[in-house]
Design a protein around this motif. Structure first.
Motif, PDB file in Angstrom:
ATOM      1  N   ALA A 262       0.864  -1.187   0.000  1.00  0.00           N
ATOM      2  CA  ALA A 262       0.000   0.000   0.000  1.00  0.00           C
ATOM      3  C   ALA A 262       0.895   1.230   0.000  1.00  0.00           C
ATOM      4  CB  ALA A 262      -0.871   0.006   1.248  1.00  0.00           C
ATOM      5  N   ILE A 263       0.479   2.270  -0.738  1.00  0.00           N
ATOM      6  CA  ILE A 263       1.214   3.535  -0.653  1.00  0.00           C
ATOM      7  C   ILE A 263       0.303   4.555   0.008  1.00  0.00           C
ATOM      8  CG2 ILE A 263       0.773   4.066  -3.109  1.00  0.00           C
ATOM      9  CD1 ILE A 263       3.642   5.537  -2.885  1.00  0.00           C
ATOM     10  N   LEU A 264       0.830   5.121   1.099  1.00  0.00           N
ATOM     11  CA  LEU A 264       0.017   6.020   1.928  1.00  0.00           C
ATOM     12  C   LEU A 264      -0.562   7.148   1.090  1.00  0.00           C
ATOM     13  CD1 LEU A 264      -0.738   6.672   4.916  1.00  0.00           C
ATOM     14  CD2 LEU A 264       1.050   8.405   4.773  1.00  0.00           C
ATOM     15  N   PHE A 265      -1.850   7.381   1.173  1.00  0.00           N
ATOM     16  CA  PHE A 265      -2.472   8.453   0.414  1.00  0.00           C
ATOM     17  C   PHE A 265      -2.083   9.801   1.006  1.00  0.00           C
ATOM     18  CE2 PHE A 265      -5.511  11.591  -0.751  1.00  0.00           C
ATOM     19  CZ  PHE A 265      -5.499  11.439  -2.117  1.00  0.00           C
ATOM     20  N   SER A 266      -1.466  10.622   0.177  1.00  0.00           N
ATOM     21  CA  SER A 266      -1.054  11.964   0.597  1.00  0.00           C
ATOM     22  C   SER A 266      -0.591  12.680  -0.657  1.00  0.00           C
ATOM     23  CB  SER A 266       0.088  11.868   1.615  1.00  0.00           C
ATOM     24  OG  SER A 266       0.350  13.144   2.147  1.00  0.00           O
ATOM     25  N   ASP A 267       0.208  13.714  -0.506  1.00  0.00           N
ATOM     26  CA  ASP A 267       0.803  14.370  -1.664  1.00  0.00           C
ATOM     27  C   ASP A 267       2.161  14.911  -1.253  1.00  0.00           C
ATOM     28  OD1 ASP A 267      -0.164  15.234  -4.515  1.00  0.00           O
ATOM     29  OD2 ASP A 267       1.123  16.813  -3.747  1.00  0.00           O
ATOM     30  N   ILE A 268       3.062  15.053  -2.240  1.00  0.00           N
ATOM     31  CA  ILE A 268       4.383  15.589  -1.885  1.00  0.00           C
ATOM     32  C   ILE A 268       4.288  17.043  -1.415  1.00  0.00           C
ATOM     33  CG2 ILE A 268       5.689  14.031  -3.400  1.00  0.00           C
ATOM     34  CD1 ILE A 268       6.015  16.453  -5.328  1.00  0.00           C
ATOM     35  N   LEU A 269       3.234  17.746  -1.831  1.00  0.00           N
ATOM     36  CA  LEU A 269       3.182  19.194  -1.553  1.00  0.00           C
ATOM     37  C   LEU A 269       2.683  19.533  -0.154  1.00  0.00           C
ATOM     38  CD1 LEU A 269       2.060  20.334  -5.096  1.00  0.00           C
ATOM     39  CD2 LEU A 269       4.363  20.245  -4.136  1.00  0.00           C
ATOM     40  N   VAL A 270       2.445  18.533   0.688  1.00  0.00           N
ATOM     41  CA  VAL A 270       2.045  18.846   2.074  1.00  0.00           C
ATOM     42  C   VAL A 270       3.207  19.470   2.853  1.00  0.00           C
ATOM     43  CG1 VAL A 270       0.191  17.122   2.184  1.00  0.00           C
ATOM     44  CG2 VAL A 270       2.500  16.484   2.954  1.00  0.00           C
TER      45      VAL A 270
END
Ligand code: CP3
Length: 329
Positions: A46-54
């Motif tokens: 699983a790849i944690l749902f997020s974004d690099i721009l946080v």
């Protein structure tokens, strides 16, 4: 990449009710969409749902993710004064919602598959922070590094320090592996790549407290794998422009290799998906150290059943090349 994204109707159903950043910041929902692809397409991690721009958002930059344009920073960072105004203290505390999402995801996964956390690399983060949005020519960030190299290095270094703390916190919170995305590494000349991108990835890799968690580096568009092979990481990501067999021959068994399938193959007829999948497995050949993946994010229009089919093909066809006993963790 974008494993939990708009190609999934189950993801779109949640996005209809919640804007993108709220989704990232609500651990219950972020963990729910993180787990969706495990149940729906059967992937092995699983790849944690997020974004690099946080990260820039936690430094005080106002971020909007617009349907039509992708991510946009209203006030980009374009000089030393703006760099000095970034709130570098307390970034990890402000990103505590990510750690909470990791804990919630681990509960939902219940040991079924490992969880991968990620961060953008300093160069890719700086690209968005200076340009303010996605770009084709990258003239604003490039003008910046050429005309104000000292300011650019100052920005890259403060980002590198934040990435180290962020990935260390993610590992502590329960991520089994971490990935560093340098999506825009490939827009730089070989010497600028060294100075503005790899130097900072190296700095990060040398300082991570991994506690045994593998580190994956994906520098998209970089074709000198000799350079990447010197990094203190465990896995190198490949986009689809490289022959995985040649890369393996070039760098030997120093690193595991991940990626390589063109995301557009998922638009092909089933026989072609199978052929392209087997091509990559065959080119890598026998032995361990191969993580099958797309060469970049899954596209919003990719048919779910083709993603499912590709995963089934990998599971069946890879038995020819990898003994299951090699997979024991
Ligand atoms: O579940 C997962 O796989 C996690 C997914 C993930 C997202 N962003 C979710 C996302 C990952 C790994 C990222 C990282 C990211 N974000 C990168 C590095 C990797 C890459 O893809 O190159 C970059 C450059 C970004 C910045 C970013 N965020 C862009 C360019 C966009 C717009 C993309 C688009 O298709 O419009 C985003 C938004 C984004 N991040 C979406 C998702 C699922 C789509 C947003 C939506 O739901 O509307």
């Amino acid at each position: 990449m974008r494993q939990a994204g708009r190609y999934l109707p189950e993801y779109r159903a949640i996005r209809e009710k919640t804007d993108f950043l709220t989704l990232c910041k609500t651990p219950e929902l972020a963990s729910e969409v993180t787990v969706q692809p495990i149940d729906i397409i059967g992937v092995d991690a699983a790849i944690l749902f997020s974004d690099i721009l946080v990260i820039p958002e936690a430094m005080g930059m106002r971020l909007e993710v617009l349907e039509s344009k992708g991510p946009v920073f209203e006030t980009p960072v374009r000089d030393l004064t703006a760099i000095r105004a970034l709130k570098t203290d307390g970034v990890i505390e402000r990103l505590n919602y990510v750690m909470k999402a990791i804990e919630a995801t681990r509960q939902k996964l219940d040991g079924r598959v490992p969880l991968i956390g990620f961060s953008g690399a300093p160069w890719t983060l700086a690209t968005y922070m200076v340009e303010g949005k996605g770009s084709k020519s990258f003239e604003i960030i490039k003008s910046f590094i050429y005309s104000e190299p000292a300011a650019a290095h100052r920005l890259l270094l403060l980002l590198a320090d934040a990435v180290i703390d962020y990935l260390n916190a993610k590992i502590k919170a329960g991520c089994d592996a971490v990935q560093i995305f340098d999506t825009w590494a490939g827009i730089l000349s070989p010497w600028d790549l060294e100075e503005f991108s790899l130097e900072y990835i190296r700095y990060i890799c040398d300082r991570l407290e991994t506690n045994g968690a593998p580190v994956i580096v994906f520098a998209k568009g970089v074709n000198s794998f000799q350079k990447l092979a010197g990094l203190k990481c465990d896995v190198l990501g490949l986009d689809w422009t490289m022959d995985i067999g040649k890369v393996r021959a070039e760098i030997g068994t120093k690193k595991a290799l991940q990626g390589n399938l063109d995301p557009c193959v998922l638009f092909a007829p089933k026989e072609r998906i199978k052929e392209e999948t087997e091509k990559i497995l065959a080119k890598f050949g026998r032995g361990s150290g191969h993580i099958f993946n797309l060469g970049h994010g899954i596209l919003p229009k990719a048919p779910v059943e083709n993603a499912q089919y590709m995963v089934t093909c990998v599971k069946q066809l890879s038995l020819k090349y990898h003994r299951p006993s090699e997979f024991t963790l």
